[in-house]
Design a protein around this motif. Structure first.
Motif, mmCIF file in Angstrom:
data_model
loop_
_atom_site.group_PDB
_atom_site.id
_atom_site.type_symbol
_atom_site.label_atom_id
_atom_site.label_comp_id
_atom_site.label_asym_id
_atom_site.label_seq_id
_atom_site.Cartn_x
_atom_site.Cartn_y
_atom_site.Cartn_z
ATOM 1 N N TYR A 483 51.113 67.867 20.167
ATOM 2 C CA TYR A 483 51.625 66.933 21.315
ATOM 3 C C TYR A 483 52.022 65.571 21.022
ATOM 4 N N LEU A 484 51.447 64.928 19.974
ATOM 5 C CA LEU A 484 51.783 63.688 19.782
ATOM 6 C C LEU A 484 53.222 63.649 19.198
ATOM 7 N N THR A 485 53.522 64.673 18.477
ATOM 8 C CA THR A 485 54.792 64.626 17.533
ATOM 9 C C THR A 485 55.935 65.268 18.591
ATOM 10 N N ASN A 486 55.834 66.195 19.267
ATOM 11 C CA ASN A 486 56.682 66.819 20.112
ATOM 12 C C ASN A 486 57.222 66.302 21.712
ATOM 13 N N VAL A 487 56.035 65.683 21.973
ATOM 14 C CA VAL A 487 56.329 65.075 23.288
ATOM 15 C C VAL A 487 56.390 63.580 22.934
ATOM 16 N N PRO A 488 57.370 63.049 23.830
ATOM 17 C CA PRO A 488 57.776 61.772 23.437
ATOM 18 C C PRO A 488 56.583 60.646 24.540
ATOM 19 N N VAL A 489 56.511 59.603 23.668
ATOM 20 C CA VAL A 489 55.409 58.593 24.294
ATOM 21 C C VAL A 489 55.496 58.624 25.775
ATOM 22 N N ALA A 490 56.513 58.346 26.279
ATOM 23 C CA ALA A 490 56.641 58.045 27.526
ATOM 24 C C ALA A 490 56.304 59.260 28.498
ATOM 25 N N GLN A 491 56.346 60.407 28.080
ATOM 26 C CA GLN A 491 56.156 61.725 28.694
ATOM 27 C C GLN A 491 54.545 61.947 28.328
ATOM 28 N N GLN A 492 53.994 61.443 27.445
ATOM 29 C CA GLN A 492 52.524 61.911 27.306
ATOM 30 C C GLN A 492 51.670 61.109 28.370
ATOM 31 N N SER A 493 51.026 62.265 29.255
ATOM 32 C CA SER A 493 50.268 61.761 30.316
ATOM 33 C C SER A 493 48.592 62.175 30.191
ATOM 34 N N GLY A 494 48.302 62.655 29.288
ATOM 35 C CA GLY A 494 46.924 62.814 28.983
ATOM 36 C C GLY A 494 46.433 64.166 28.329
ATOM 37 N N ILE A 495 45.242 64.191 27.783
ATOM 38 C CA ILE A 495 44.754 65.241 27.101
ATOM 39 C C ILE A 495 43.078 65.453 27.854
ATOM 40 N N THR A 496 42.830 66.710 28.445
ATOM 41 C CA THR A 496 41.551 66.697 29.023
ATOM 42 C C THR A 496 40.938 67.911 28.398
ATOM 43 N N VAL A 497 39.794 67.823 27.616
ATOM 44 C CA VAL A 497 38.824 69.081 27.200
ATOM 45 C C VAL A 497 38.142 69.504 28.354
ATOM 46 N N TRP A 498 38.377 70.901 28.352
ATOM 47 C CA TRP A 498 37.640 71.764 29.660
ATOM 48 C C TRP A 498 36.124 71.792 29.525
ATOM 49 N N GLY A 499 35.228 70.784 29.560
ATOM 50 C CA GLY A 499 33.923 70.735 29.551
ATOM 51 C C GLY A 499 33.182 69.768 28.401
ATOM 52 N N ILE A 500 32.001 69.852 28.277
ATOM 53 C CA ILE A 500 31.209 68.939 27.491
ATOM 54 C C ILE A 500 30.506 69.612 26.228
ATOM 55 N N THR A 501 29.538 70.347 26.605
ATOM 56 C CA THR A 501 28.811 71.218 25.423
ATOM 57 C C THR A 501 28.956 72.629 25.669
ATOM 58 N N ASP A 502 28.945 73.269 24.469
ATOM 59 C CA ASP A 502 29.273 74.555 24.394
ATOM 60 C C ASP A 502 28.570 75.486 25.468
ATOM 61 N N ASN A 503 27.246 75.229 25.458
ATOM 62 C CA ASN A 503 26.260 75.896 26.556
ATOM 63 C C ASN A 503 26.923 75.913 27.906
ATOM 64 N N THR A 504 27.330 74.923 28.304
ATOM 65 C CA THR A 504 27.897 74.569 29.770
ATOM 66 C C THR A 504 29.411 75.259 29.949
#
Length: 538
Positions: A483-504
């Motif tokens: 993501y950091l390499t192939n998407v120019p900085v100006a187009q990088q709008s975020g990374i969201t991980v879909w949850g917190i702990t494995d069991n949830t």
């Protein structure tokens, strides 16, 4: 630094072949690294927000869960509580109580909220939506409200209607722009905020059967967006019932209220004294639900269009100035690359939350969704979001083509979200290809729902040992690096991980998978440090 001998790794490759039938990428197998880094995810980069998806009950009621989110997330996405199914009641009203509570808790913790999601085919209140499209199977419905179109009467007098508490603030209007259909409509001027019953219009009583359900529809708009009203019922031998609050916009929107009669005679009352505004109301209809017939042709399209517009307009307006970015359209493309419809999507026989806007509005359903969102908040960033883009090049190309089509028709689209619910051995080449093609659109690109499945075939004997943890960490690290390499900085709008702990996680399934960054006890996994270290490298 490499941690294992080649012989040990080759033995594990054989074991892995028994656990997964998916295509292998040898790089994933042989490059198992140790990741160490200090700090938190939220401070690892200033280029874009790092986010975590959260659960309503856990964030509000579990202090440890909440502290982990506050420590590591600059932004968050609600897993459920901003979706149609969470907000819309069965009578069509919208209840923001839980979403507001979660938003307020995030604000207190200093965490931004990303809006998810305005237009989707799942997690809908399909019960309500089917009252618009399905109706009943009985005889032709008869409007039980006399003069529901307000055509009969003049000045501040309406045949078959009585006024309470509102004086001459309820008058007839024949101004074309103030009439939904016909030649007249009801105009209500509310001069000050107050109780709902401060301004009331009551229909004549009509005969009802105790225990039977009746559907009420009406059209309403206001001079200024953000008005509020409700419906109540009463009558001889009946006790009062109340709808939820309806918000109004400057466009005509059809509202729906269903009630079960509790007396032999019923009247409906328009309670509209809550918010100062000038309101216009037209075409009030109450029918026996068992006798309702669904609209057809253009009327059906209009009814569905109004439902989509009402939900998006009310939701975006409610959070205007608070939520600065939205997933407007979610998962619009099928695996074959065609527009997703009920005909090309498998729906479980027990599912009750599916509703396909495309069935009624065609390819332009997404265009309408973006138009309604942009009109409600012109400053908000608006995204289209889909999955399997890293593993299905046909779907990837089709989504990019659909975005170009929508933009060509005037849709305001800020960016594309790639969900990235990936496997531990998803080929790296597909990930790189996806980011390069998405970046070539010139739009902002975000990783919207990242998790890494370790046991996709749901083998009951699977154990997430240190070796597999390192493979998972490698995948997380590669995704972030690509993501950091192939998407120019100006187009990088975020990374969201879909949850917190494995069991949830939605993928956990009583211990069959472990896709996230934190263990059950909130300790950080190798994957956490892989993401942290990779973010800090740039």
């Amino acid at each position: 630094m490499k941690r294992h001998t080649l012989l040990y790794k080759l033995a594990l490759v054989a074991l892995i072949g028994l656990l997964s039938a998916c295509e292998k990428d040898p790089i994933n197998i042989l490059n198992a690294n140790t990741y160490t880094a200090d700090g938190s995810l939220k401070t690892a980069t200033t280029a874009f927000p790092v986010g975590l998806s959260i659960d309503y009950d856990l964030f509000l009621n579990n202090a440890q869960y909440r502290s982990v989110v506050a420590a590591d997330a600059q932004s968050t996405t609600f897993g459920y509580h901003m979706k149609h199914g969470a907000l819309v009641r069965n009578d069509g009203t919208i209840d923001f109580t839980k979403a507001d509570a979660l938003y307020d808790a995030c604000k207190t913790a200093g965490i931004e909220v990303f809006g998810h999601t305005l237009g989707w085919h799942q997690n809908q209140n399909a019960t309500y939506l089917k009252t618009i499209t399905g109706g009943g199977s009985g005889p032709t419905a008869v409007n039980l409200v006399a003069n529901g179109s307000f055509e009969s009467g003049s000045g501040d007098n309406f045949n078959n209607w009585g006024k309470y508490n509102g004086g001459t603030s309820l008058v007839a209007t024949s101004v074309t722009s103030e009439v939904q259909a016909g030649t007249k409509a009801l105009k209500i001027v509310v001069t000050a905020d107050g109780n709902p019953w401060n301004v009331q219009m009551a229909s004549d009583e009509f005969a009802t059967t105790v225990g039977k359900t009746y559907n009420m529809t009406f059209f309403i708009k206001s001079a200024v967006a953000g008005g509020q009203m409700r419906i109540s019922t009463g009558g001889t031998g009946s006790t009062a019932q109340y709808s939820g609050n309806y918000s109004t916009s400057t466009d005509w929107v059809q509202k729906t209220y269903s009630f079960t009669a509790n007396g032999p005679m019923t009247r409906v009352l328009i309670d509209i004294g809550s918010k100062a505004n000038t309101y216009f109301m037209d075409n009030v209809v109450v029918v026996d639900a068992s006798a309702s017939v669904p609209p057809t042709g253009g009327a059906l399209v209009t009814a569905v269009d109004n439902a989509l517009k009402d939900f998006i307009t009310q939701t975006v307006t409610h959070y205007k100035g608070k939520v600065k970015a939205w997933d407007v359209v979610n998962e619009p493309v099928s695996e074959s690359g065609t527009l997703r419809t009920d005909a090309n999507t498998t729906v479980s026989a027990t599912a009750t939350d599916y509703f396909f806007w495309s069935k009624y509005l065609g390819r332009n359903w997404a265009l309408k969704a973006f138009q309604y969102a942009a009109a409600a908040d012109p400053t908000a960033e608006l995204y289209i979001n889909d999955y399997n883009l890293e593993s299905n090049s046909v779907k990837l190309d089709s989504l990019i083509g659909y975005v170009a089509e929508l933009k060509g028709k005037g849709a305001k689209i800020t960016g594309i979200g790639t969900q990235m619910h990936v496997l531990w051995n998803t080929p790296y080449s597909g990930i790189d290809n996806m980011f390069k093609k998405l970046a070539a659109t010139g739009l902002k690109i975000r990783i919207s729902e990242l998790d890494v499945r370790m046991n996709p075939n749901k083998k009951t004997q699977f154990v997430l040992n240190k070796q597999f943890e390192s493979y998972q960490a490698d995948m997380y690290a590669y995704i972030v690096r690509s993501y950091l390499t192939n998407v120019p900085v100006a187009q990088q709008s975020g990374i969201t991980v879909w949850g917190i702990t494995d069991n949830t996680s939605w993928l956990y399934e009583n211990g069959l998978d472990f896709p996230l960054l934190y263990n059950k006890d909130y300790s950080k996994k190798a994957a956490y440090y892989a993401v942290l270290k990779t973010l800090k490298e740039k």
